[in-house]
Structures are given as structure tokens and as C-alpha cells.
Design an enzyme around this catalytic site. Structure first.
Site, PDB file in Angstrom:
ATOM      1  N   HIS A 292       0.852  -1.183   0.000  1.00  0.00           N
ATOM      2  CA  HIS A 292       0.000   0.000   0.000  1.00  0.00           C
ATOM      3  C   HIS A 292       0.887   1.232   0.000  1.00  0.00           C
ATOM      4  O   HIS A 292       2.016   1.201   0.488  1.00  0.00           O
ATOM      5  CB  HIS A 292      -0.920   0.003   1.234  1.00  0.00           C
ATOM      6  CG  HIS A 292      -1.967   1.055   1.206  1.00  0.00           C
ATOM      7  ND1 HIS A 292      -1.765   2.313   1.726  1.00  0.00           N
ATOM      8  CD2 HIS A 292      -3.218   1.054   0.685  1.00  0.00           C
ATOM      9  CE1 HIS A 292      -2.862   3.034   1.541  1.00  0.00           C
ATOM     10  NE2 HIS A 292      -3.757   2.301   0.910  1.00  0.00           N
TER      11      HIS A 292
ATOM     12  N   ASP B 260      -7.910  -4.637  -0.588  1.00  0.00           N
ATOM     13  CA  ASP B 260      -8.320  -5.251  -1.857  1.00  0.00           C
ATOM     14  C   ASP B 260      -8.003  -6.744  -1.899  1.00  0.00           C
ATOM     15  O   ASP B 260      -8.602  -7.486  -2.688  1.00  0.00           O
ATOM     16  CB  ASP B 260      -7.615  -4.561  -3.038  1.00  0.00           C
ATOM     17  CG  ASP B 260      -8.075  -3.130  -3.212  1.00  0.00           C
ATOM     18  OD1 ASP B 260      -9.293  -2.895  -3.128  1.00  0.00           O
ATOM     19  OD2 ASP B 260      -7.229  -2.248  -3.423  1.00  0.00           O
TER      20      ASP B 260
END
Length: 451
Positions: free
Chosen positions: A329, A388
């Protein structure tokens, strides 16, 4: 007349010239200390504004030094873990979260009841909107349908250009209420006209939550289990907001700063979220896992799984991008708090759906991927699973079509975008205009006869 999607030979030839004359030497970005992506080499974002809406924490100061820590996410100062656990497994929390983001405080029971009634009232579409706008021009891309529906609402709004706070708040509340209908009805039109399946349009139920209405309007029989609606509600909470610097929320600030109308702002934010580097990432995770399941004989063999992940990083398998989707991320390093929250709910749903073996594979890859990445890549911070990684798996178990994966993200994030649009307007900042340095040499003009 040529079809709009056809590329003429002349255009292909011109595109080669376009590529040739637009290549910038990568060394120049370092020379001029350009923060590409508005981030430095450590992934820290360039400070471009202030916000009170949410906070992302991935490091702490210990003995005067910055050190990485487990990720934390705060909505209006409240830890996302406390918000989710505070529901006590009984209440649906997305609407409560939207209230918090918009108004900066947790609602009382009376506040929440009034807010739910308001959203229910705004969940009504203009007469013939579904027939004239959604059914008559179906699209294979639901994000396109969402954008088109949002922009069309402009024509139905007599105060479309009014940027006063009460009017913008009214517009935002209507969009929060209508996004699920735009998305699901858009899919039903696509599923009928493109795939030849039966067309059905369920009206939303007044006392249903957003999550319940999504499942009700999507399924032919309108039925769902408590576990299904609860985990979808959790997904909406976790996706509702994520700081002012993510691409789509920054787009909200940028376009709002120009003084334009709400519908144009939200359409622009939807365009940002549609990108595979942003809202479309969970689709890539699902596609990656389908590839892994097809090519790994023994899902319980850590050695075989590790070898395949290594090949993936080397660009030898799957889409040959050299990426393991769902890992890493821009801000978080040790952990993404949204993924941590999701994990326990995912396990419960996988047992209900008989997908526990697949969940075990997800868990193994979540553990092995950071190790493989650290062996293969020079990384400046830790790598962990992001939200995700699990969200696509959840939507798949819920029977949601992949066409709705990114719209579900939008259904949640419209709450955060609305809060940021209001914050931008209330604080009346300058129009956002960053600087780009020109690196093209100056040239003498040449008459057309001598070119």
C-alpha cells in the site's frame, strides 16, 4: 462513416509521433527533485492540504525516530476498529459512518433514525429515469453507467449550480442514497441486453440498510442471509473514506476548488476510481487467484505456492506484470487495518459458503507474499495485504458480479467524497494548481515552406 471505436491508420501513424515527442528523460525527475505521484522515495505524500475527516497512521515516533507500526485508520478521530466493534454485531453501520464523516460527530439514536428516513426518501429516482437513462443506453462498464447517471441528474436539478452548503449537502445525500440503484440497475440492464438474461428491477425497501438493498435489488428473489448483508455492510464502512490524499478524494478536492457543481465533481472522482491502479484493484486480485488455483496442483504445498509467487514477481506467469496484486500500500507498511478487520468476517463467510479451502489459500499467500517480495525487491518499507486482497473474495462469495466490484467501492466512497467536497467549500481554499517544470528546449519558428 467509421465507427467511433475504430482507429484509422493515420491515427496510428500520428500516435507514433505523439510517443516520440512526449518522452521525458527519467533522470530529469531526479535532477529537479520532482515528487512523482506527489510522493517521495519513501512513499510519503507531499502535504497539499489539511483535513479533519480521516487520518491514516503507519508510523510512530519512538525515542525521536520514526518507526513503522501496525496501520491505524481514524474517521473523525475515532479508530475504525472501535467503530466496527461498537456495532456489537447487531446494527448496520454504513449509514452511521456516513453521518459521522459528513457531520463530524457520532449520531444519537434520534439523529440516526432521522438520517435513515432522509436517505430512504432520497432513494427515489425521478420518474422514468431508469427507463430513459439506464435501460435505453446500457453499458458493459458499470462505472460508465454511474458517471452517466450522475451527470444526467444535473438536468433534473433546478439548483444544480448552487454551491451553497445546504444545497450541496442535499445533493450529496441524494447521491449517497442513489448510488446503489444506479449501480445495480445498470448491471441489470447490461445483464439483460448484453447477456440475454431476464430483466428485473426491484424497488428498494424503505427500512433496509444500504447493504441490504444492494443484495435485495441485485438478486432475482431479493433474498439474503444476515451474514451476507452484515459483511457487505462492513465492506462499505471500510471503503467509505481513506484520507484526503488518495487519487479519487484528491480529485474531489481539486475539482471542487474550481467552484464547479457537485455532479461534475463526483463524475470526475468516479473517473479516477475506475482506474485499475485505484478502485479496480480487487478485480485483479480475483483474476490472480483464479490463475493461481488453475496452476497450483496442491493448494496446501507452501513450496509450490512460494515458487509460483516468485515466478509471478519475475513476470513469468499470470499477466506478466511482475506484481502480486493485493499486496502493499502507498501508506501502510506493517499492516492495513481494513484488511485486519475484514479477515475475521471473511473467515466466517467462507465457512457459510463452503469456501474454507480457498480462504486457507488466501491466508497462506497473505503470509508468504511479503517474504517473497522482500527477497526479490528492494523495498523502502514493509509490505502487507491491503483491503483489496480480501474484498474481491468477499464479493465473489456474495455472488456479486465482477462488473459491480468497483461500483461497490464507489457506493461506499461517495460518503467520503461528499465530506471532503463540503470541507473544501466550507474552508474556501484557493483553486488547486500545482507546478510543472517545462524541460523542452526553446526553438526558432520555421515557416511552413521550410519545414
Amino acid at each position: 462513416m467509421k465507427r467511433i471505436s475504430q482507429i484509422a491508420p493515420e491515427v496510428i501513424e500520428l500516435s507514433e509521433k505523439c510517443i516520440k515527442n512526449n518522452n521525458i528523460d527519467p533522470a530529469l525527475y531526479k535532477k529537479y527533485d520532482v515528487k512523482r505521484g506527489l510522493r517521495d522515495i519513501n512513499g510519503n505524500g507531499v502535504l497539499t492540504g489539511l483535513t479533519e475527516i480521516s487520518e491514516i497512521c503507519s508510523s510512530k515516533i519512538v525515542d525521536g525516530k520514526e518507526v513503522s507500526c501496525d496501520g491505524e485508520l481514524y474517521y473523525r478521530g475515532y479508530n475504525i476498529n472501535d467503530i466496527v466493534s461498537g456495532l456489537n454485531g447487531r446494527r448496520y453501520g454504513f449509514e452511521e459512518t456516513a453521518y459521522l464523516l459528513l457531520f463530524g460527530e457520532l449520531p444519537s439514536s434520534e439523529n440516526l433514525h432521522s438520517f435513515l428516513s432522509l436517505l430512504s426518501e432520497y432513494r427515489k429516482l425521478p420518474t422514468s429515469f431508469v427507463r430513459d437513462i439506464i435501460l435505453k443506453a446500457p453499458s458493459s462498464d458499470m462505472m460508465n453507467t454511474l458517471q452517466r447517471s450522475v451527470l444526467t441528474l444535473y438536468a433534473y436539478d433546478k439548483k444544480a449550480n448552487d454551491t451553497s452548503i445546504p444545497n450541496v449537502l442535499r445533493q450529496c445525500l441524494q447521491l449517497i442514497a442513489l448510488f446503489p440503484l444506479f449501480s445495480v440497475y445498470g448491471y441489470q440492464a447490461y445483464n439483460h441486453y448484453y447477456s440475454g438474461n431476464s430483466l428485473f428491477i426491484h424497488q428498494p425497501v424503505a427500512n433496509y440498510s444500504t447493504a441490504e438493498n444492494i443484495l435485495h435489488c441485485l438478486r432475482p428473489d431479493g433474498k439474503f442471509t444476515a451474514t451476507e448483508s452484515k459483511i457487505l455492510d462492513i465492506a462499505l464502512i471500510l471503503h467509505a473514506e481513506h484520507g484526503g490524499g488518495n487519487n479519487s478524494t484528491f480529485t474531489t478536492h481539486v475539482v471542487s476548488s474550481s467552484g464547479t457543481d457537485t455532479y461534475s465533481v463526483v463524475a470526475a472522482s468516479l473517473g479516477s476510481l475506475k482506474g485499475p491502479k485505484h478502485g479496480g484493484a480487487n478485480i485483479k486480485v480475483v483474476e490472480m487467484f483464479e490463475n493461481i488455483k488453475e496452476n497450483i496442483k496442491n493448494w496446501n504445498d507452501e513450496g509450490e505456492v512460494r515458487d509460483y509467487l516468485s515466478k509471478m514477481l519475475d513476470g513469468e506467469v499470470f499477466d506478466k506484470s511482475g506484481l502480486i496484486y493485493g499486496m502493499g500500500h502507498a501508506v501502510y507498511s506493517i499492516s492495513d487495518p481494513r484488511a485486519n478487520i475484514f479477515r475475521s468476517f471473511v473467515k466466517k463467510l467462507s465457512l457459510e459458503k463452503g469456501c474454507d479451502e480457498e480462504y486457507t489459500l488466501y491466508s497462506m499467500i497473505e503470509r508468504l507474499a511479503p517474504e517473497v517480495i522482500s527477497e526479490k525487491r528492494k523495498i523502502y518499507k514493509g509490505v502487507s495485504a491491503n483491503v483489496d486482497f480480501y474484498s474481491g473474495f468477499v464479493y465473489k462469495m456474495l455472488g456479486l458480479p465482477t462488473e459491480l466490484f468497483t461500483p461497490i467501492f464507489a457506493i461506499a466512497r461517495i460518503a467520503g467524497w461528499s465530506a471532503h467536497r463540503l470541507e473544501e467549500l466550507i474552508n474556501a481554499g484557493k483553486i488547486i494548481r500545482p507546478s510543472y517544470k517545462n524541460v523542452c528546449e526553446r526553438k526558432d519558428y520555421i515557416d511552413i515552406e521550410n519545414r
